[in-house]
Design a protein around this motif. Structure first.
Motif, PDB file in Angstrom:
ATOM      1  N   ILE A  48       0.829  -1.199   0.000  1.00 22.93           N
ATOM      2  CA  ILE A  48       0.000   0.000   0.000  1.00 22.93           C
ATOM      3  C   ILE A  48       0.870   1.258   0.000  1.00 22.93           C
ATOM      4  CG2 ILE A  48      -1.467   1.411   1.503  1.00 22.93           C
ATOM      5  CD1 ILE A  48      -3.120  -0.490   0.044  1.00 22.93           C
ATOM      6  N   ASP A  49       1.966   1.230   0.755  1.00 24.93           N
ATOM      7  CA  ASP A  49       2.824   2.405   0.865  1.00 24.93           C
ATOM      8  C   ASP A  49       3.572   2.711  -0.432  1.00 24.93           C
ATOM      9  OD1 ASP A  49       2.195   3.117   3.478  1.00 24.93           O
ATOM     10  OD2 ASP A  49       3.637   1.704   4.325  1.00 24.93           O
ATOM     11  N   LEU A  50       3.582   1.766  -1.361  1.00 24.65           N
ATOM     12  CA  LEU A  50       4.255   1.990  -2.630  1.00 24.65           C
ATOM     13  C   LEU A  50       3.394   2.784  -3.609  1.00 24.65           C
ATOM     14  CD1 LEU A  50       5.783  -1.577  -3.215  1.00 24.65           C
ATOM     15  CD2 LEU A  50       6.906   0.433  -2.238  1.00 24.65           C
ATOM     16  N   LEU A  51       2.093   2.857  -3.325  1.00 27.46           N
ATOM     17  CA  LEU A  51       1.166   3.510  -4.240  1.00 27.46           C
ATOM     18  C   LEU A  51       1.119   5.016  -4.001  1.00 27.46           C
ATOM     19  CD1 LEU A  51      -1.830   0.999  -4.055  1.00 27.46           C
ATOM     20  CD2 LEU A  51      -0.001   1.082  -5.761  1.00 27.46           C
ATOM     21  N   THR A  52       1.074   5.758  -5.089  1.00 25.44           N
ATOM     22  CA  THR A  52       0.893   7.205  -4.983  1.00 25.44           C
ATOM     23  C   THR A  52      -0.576   7.490  -4.664  1.00 25.44           C
ATOM     24  OG1 THR A  52       0.330   7.500  -7.320  1.00 25.44           O
ATOM     25  CG2 THR A  52       2.678   7.533  -6.737  1.00 25.44           C
ATOM     26  N   GLU A  53      -0.861   8.738  -4.299  1.00 25.70           N
ATOM     27  CA  GLU A  53      -2.249   9.113  -3.999  1.00 25.70           C
ATOM     28  C   GLU A  53      -3.140   8.892  -5.214  1.00 25.70           C
ATOM     29  OE1 GLU A  53      -3.616   9.847  -1.101  1.00 25.70           O
ATOM     30  OE2 GLU A  53      -1.649   9.392  -0.263  1.00 25.70           O
ATOM     31  N   ARG A  54      -2.651   9.220  -6.406  1.00 24.26           N
ATOM     32  CA  ARG A  54      -3.448   9.028  -7.619  1.00 24.26           C
ATOM     33  C   ARG A  54      -3.669   7.544  -7.880  1.00 24.26           C
ATOM     34  NH1 ARG A  54      -7.140  11.711 -10.084  1.00 24.26           N
ATOM     35  NH2 ARG A  54      -5.901  13.482 -10.781  1.00 24.26           N
ATOM     36  N   GLU A  55      -2.645   6.747  -7.654  1.00 19.44           N
ATOM     37  CA  GLU A  55      -2.803   5.301  -7.858  1.00 19.44           C
ATOM     38  C   GLU A  55      -3.811   4.711  -6.879  1.00 19.44           C
ATOM     39  OE1 GLU A  55       1.706   4.477  -9.638  1.00 19.44           O
ATOM     40  OE2 GLU A  55       1.257   4.111  -7.511  1.00 19.44           O
ATOM     41  N   LEU A  56      -3.833   5.224  -5.657  1.00 21.36           N
ATOM     42  CA  LEU A  56      -4.831   4.788  -4.689  1.00 21.36           C
ATOM     43  C   LEU A  56      -6.235   5.139  -5.172  1.00 21.36           C
ATOM     44  CD1 LEU A  56      -3.139   5.727  -1.298  1.00 21.36           C
ATOM     45  CD2 LEU A  56      -3.765   3.418  -2.032  1.00 21.36           C
ATOM     46  N   GLU A  57      -6.379   6.325  -5.740  1.00 17.87           N
ATOM     47  CA  GLU A  57      -7.690   6.729  -6.269  1.00 17.87           C
ATOM     48  C   GLU A  57      -8.125   5.801  -7.392  1.00 17.87           C
ATOM     49  OE1 GLU A  57      -7.824  11.565  -5.644  1.00 17.87           O
ATOM     50  OE2 GLU A  57      -6.826  10.751  -7.403  1.00 17.87           O
ATOM     51  N   VAL A  58      -7.203   5.473  -8.275  1.00 16.53           N
ATOM     52  CA  VAL A  58      -7.517   4.574  -9.396  1.00 16.53           C
ATOM     53  C   VAL A  58      -7.866   3.184  -8.880  1.00 16.53           C
ATOM     54  CG1 VAL A  58      -6.579   3.433 -11.453  1.00 16.53           C
ATOM     55  CG2 VAL A  58      -6.127   5.873 -11.051  1.00 16.53           C
ATOM     56  N   LYS A  78      -4.383   3.719 -18.020  1.00 22.38           N
ATOM     57  CA  LYS A  78      -3.745   2.432 -18.300  1.00 22.38           C
ATOM     58  C   LYS A  78      -2.367   2.352 -17.652  1.00 22.38           C
ATOM     59  CE  LYS A  78      -6.133   1.493 -22.666  1.00 22.38           C
ATOM     60  NZ  LYS A  78      -5.994   1.291 -24.138  1.00 22.38           N
ATOM     61  N   THR A  79      -1.646   3.462 -17.679  1.00 21.60           N
ATOM     62  CA  THR A  79      -0.328   3.493 -17.048  1.00 21.60           C
ATOM     63  C   THR A  79      -0.456   3.306 -15.537  1.00 21.60           C
ATOM     64  OG1 THR A  79       0.583   4.947 -18.757  1.00 21.60           O
ATOM     65  CG2 THR A  79       1.736   4.883 -16.643  1.00 21.60           C
ATOM     66  N   HIS A  80      -1.417   3.998 -14.928  1.00 18.16           N
ATOM     67  CA  HIS A  80      -1.640   3.848 -13.483  1.00 18.16           C
ATOM     68  C   HIS A  80      -2.010   2.411 -13.136  1.00 18.16           C
ATOM     69  CE1 HIS A  80      -1.035   7.950 -12.404  1.00 18.16           C
ATOM     70  NE2 HIS A  80      -2.140   8.423 -12.965  1.00 18.16           N
ATOM     71  N   VAL A  81      -2.895   1.815 -13.935  1.00 12.46           N
ATOM     72  CA  VAL A  81      -3.327   0.438 -13.661  1.00 12.46           C
ATOM     73  C   VAL A  81      -2.144  -0.521 -13.726  1.00 12.46           C
ATOM     74  CG1 VAL A  81      -4.716  -1.496 -14.497  1.00 12.46           C
ATOM     75  CG2 VAL A  81      -5.699   0.805 -14.437  1.00 12.46           C
ATOM     76  N   ALA A  82      -1.295  -0.345 -14.737  1.00 11.72           N
ATOM     77  CA  ALA A  82      -0.117  -1.209 -14.875  1.00 11.72           C
ATOM     78  C   ALA A  82       0.806  -1.064 -13.671  1.00 11.72           C
ATOM     79  CB  ALA A  82       0.627  -0.877 -16.163  1.00 11.72           C
ATOM     80  N   HIS A  83       1.019   0.177 -13.229  1.00 14.20           N
ATOM     81  CA  HIS A  83       1.878   0.415 -12.068  1.00 14.20           C
ATOM     82  C   HIS A  83       1.268  -0.189 -10.797  1.00 14.20           C
ATOM     83  CE1 HIS A  83       3.949   4.128 -14.075  1.00 14.20           C
ATOM     84  NE2 HIS A  83       4.368   2.978 -14.559  1.00 14.20           N
ATOM     85  N   ILE A  84      -0.051  -0.054 -10.653  1.00 12.00           N
ATOM     86  CA  ILE A  84      -0.730  -0.601  -9.475  1.00 12.00           C
ATOM     87  C   ILE A  84      -0.556  -2.112  -9.409  1.00 12.00           C
ATOM     88  CG2 ILE A  84      -2.997  -1.038  -8.447  1.00 12.00           C
ATOM     89  CD1 ILE A  84      -3.806   1.761  -9.578  1.00 12.00           C
ATOM     90  N   LEU A  85      -0.832  -2.792 -10.512  1.00 16.62           N
ATOM     91  CA  LEU A  85      -0.731  -4.254 -10.527  1.00 16.62           C
ATOM     92  C   LEU A  85       0.687  -4.704 -10.204  1.00 16.62           C
ATOM     93  CD1 LEU A  85      -2.912  -5.192 -13.649  1.00 16.62           C
ATOM     94  CD2 LEU A  85      -3.581  -5.101 -11.246  1.00 16.62           C
ATOM     95  N   GLN A  86       1.673  -3.972 -10.726  1.00 23.16           N
ATOM     96  CA  GLN A  86       3.064  -4.322 -10.465  1.00 23.16           C
ATOM     97  C   GLN A  86       3.417  -4.108  -8.995  1.00 23.16           C
ATOM     98  OE1 GLN A  86       5.972  -1.818 -12.411  1.00 23.16           O
ATOM     99  NE2 GLN A  86       7.518  -3.419 -12.382  1.00 23.16           N
ATOM    100  N   LYS A  87       2.988  -2.997  -8.440  1.00 21.50           N
ATOM    101  CA  LYS A  87       3.366  -2.654  -7.066  1.00 21.50           C
ATOM    102  C   LYS A  87       2.705  -3.558  -6.026  1.00 21.50           C
ATOM    103  CE  LYS A  87       4.442   2.247  -7.855  1.00 21.50           C
ATOM    104  NZ  LYS A  87       4.072   3.654  -7.542  1.00 21.50           N
ATOM    105  N   ILE A  88       1.464  -3.984  -6.281  1.00 26.02           N
ATOM    106  CA  ILE A  88       0.769  -4.813  -5.293  1.00 26.02           C
ATOM    107  C   ILE A  88       0.884  -6.295  -5.613  1.00 26.02           C
ATOM    108  CG2 ILE A  88      -0.851  -2.932  -4.814  1.00 26.02           C
ATOM    109  CD1 ILE A  88      -2.995  -4.506  -6.304  1.00 26.02           C
ATOM    110  N   ASN A  89       1.685  -6.615  -6.639  1.00 26.31           N
ATOM    111  CA  ASN A  89       1.902  -8.022  -7.019  1.00 26.31           C
ATOM    112  C   ASN A  89       0.598  -8.733  -7.358  1.00 26.31           C
ATOM    113  OD1 ASN A  89       4.767  -7.975  -6.582  1.00 26.31           O
ATOM    114  ND2 ASN A  89       4.374  -8.087  -4.383  1.00 26.31           N
ATOM    115  N   ALA A  90      -0.268  -8.028  -8.069  1.00 27.56           N
ATOM    116  CA  ALA A  90      -1.542  -8.610  -8.490  1.00 27.56           C
ATOM    117  C   ALA A  90      -1.428  -9.089  -9.923  1.00 27.56           C
ATOM    118  CB  ALA A  90      -2.668  -7.589  -8.368  1.00 27.56           C
ATOM    119  N   ARG A  91      -1.997 -10.251 -10.186  1.00 26.09           N
ATOM    120  CA  ARG A  91      -1.957 -10.812 -11.536  1.00 26.09           C
ATOM    121  C   ARG A  91      -2.830 -10.024 -12.498  1.00 26.09           C
ATOM    122  NH1 ARG A  91      -4.259 -15.815 -10.650  1.00 26.09           N
ATOM    123  NH2 ARG A  91      -6.274 -14.890 -11.138  1.00 26.09           N
TER     124      ARG A  91
END
Length: 257
Positions: free
Chosen positions: A194-204, A229-242
């Motif tokens: 969770i701490d790896l996500l930016t505020e915008r990524e948390l919103e997304v 799409k860029t935010h979604v890709a970063h989110i999935l990578q940061k939270i280790n989601a498939r």
């Protein structure tokens, strides 16, 4: 039927012959996909997946013998050196309890059987490209399930109920507290990602959990589709989601929604 390397190979698994025929008829109208096999039960679906290495399996839940969930688990566990077979679970409105089970089994999608043909076809293409799909109505049911389990966890100091929502056995970090920036009640988070996500990524991520598409997220947050799409890709990578489905589970496990 011959097909080139770019053709999406589909296996249909359903115990009702008319259902299989209907899906096959819809898929057969497309130039970029073909039905390579049909199965009437889970055992046959697993065998066809192993033998034909399809790109996508449309999997019914309730079938005689091995059901669709067990078949999905076995297909997901096929040897890692081979091409990936993605499974889309197909079911009806009255099977709420299967949403989480399908996710845990490794399904890449969850659709209702009465979905529009265009939605079915676009969903096949989506999971073929390595993404995940979940029907909006199924997303709403998933949200209700996650909220219910979260309530059960609050009343379950032993932690036994929490097993219902774990999508990864490695997520065992102790909950941490982060103060809400809006002055609302502080929330407990289970995952350090969770701490790896930016505020915008948390919103997304929150909007993903609400079942919004990329375009809908962009419209709501006033950002462009490529940016979403860029935010979604970063989110999935940061939270280790498939995929997005696991992202929904992650958001609810960490009480972001």
């Amino acid at each position: 039927m011959q097909h080139n390397a770019d053709t999406i190979k589909v296996v249909i698994a359903d115990d009702q012959e008319l259902v299989r025929a209907g899906f096959a008829l819809v898929i057969g109208t497309q130039d970029d996909m073909t039905v390579v096999g049909q199965a009437a039960d889970g055992d046959e679906a697993v065998n066809l997946a192993s033998e034909l290495e399809p790109d996508v399996v449309l999997m019914d839940v309730r079938m005689p013998g091995m059901d669709g969930l067990e078949a999905t688990r076995r297909i997901s566990d096929l040897s890692p050196g081979r091409a990936t077979t993605h499974v889309i679970i197909l079911t009806t409105f009255d099977l709420d309890e299967y949403v989480m089970s399908a996710i845990r089994a490794g399904a890449s999608g969850f659709l209702l059987k009465d979905t529009e043909p265009e939605t079915l076809l676009s969903s096949i293409r989506t999971v073929y490209q390595g993404n995940a799909i979940i029907a909006p109505s199924a997303t709403k049911r998933l949200i209700r399930q996650m909220a219910l389990v979260g309530h059960q966890n609050d009343e379950d100091p032993t932690g036994m109920a929490s097993d219902m929502t774990r999508h990864s056995s490695t997520r065992n970090a102790s909950p941490r507290i982060r103060e809400s920036t809006s002055g609302e009640e502080a929330a407990a988070y289970n995952d350090p990602e969770i701490d790896l996500l930016t505020e915008r990524e948390l919103e997304v991520l929150v909007e993903i959990a609400h079942g919004l598409s990329n375009q809908e997220i962009g419209d709501k947050l006033f950002i462009s589709l490529p940016t979403v799409k860029t935010h979604v890709a970063h989110i999935l990578q940061k939270i280790n989601a498939r995929d997005r489905v696991q992202a929904v589970v992650f958001a609810y496990e960490n009480r972001l929604v």
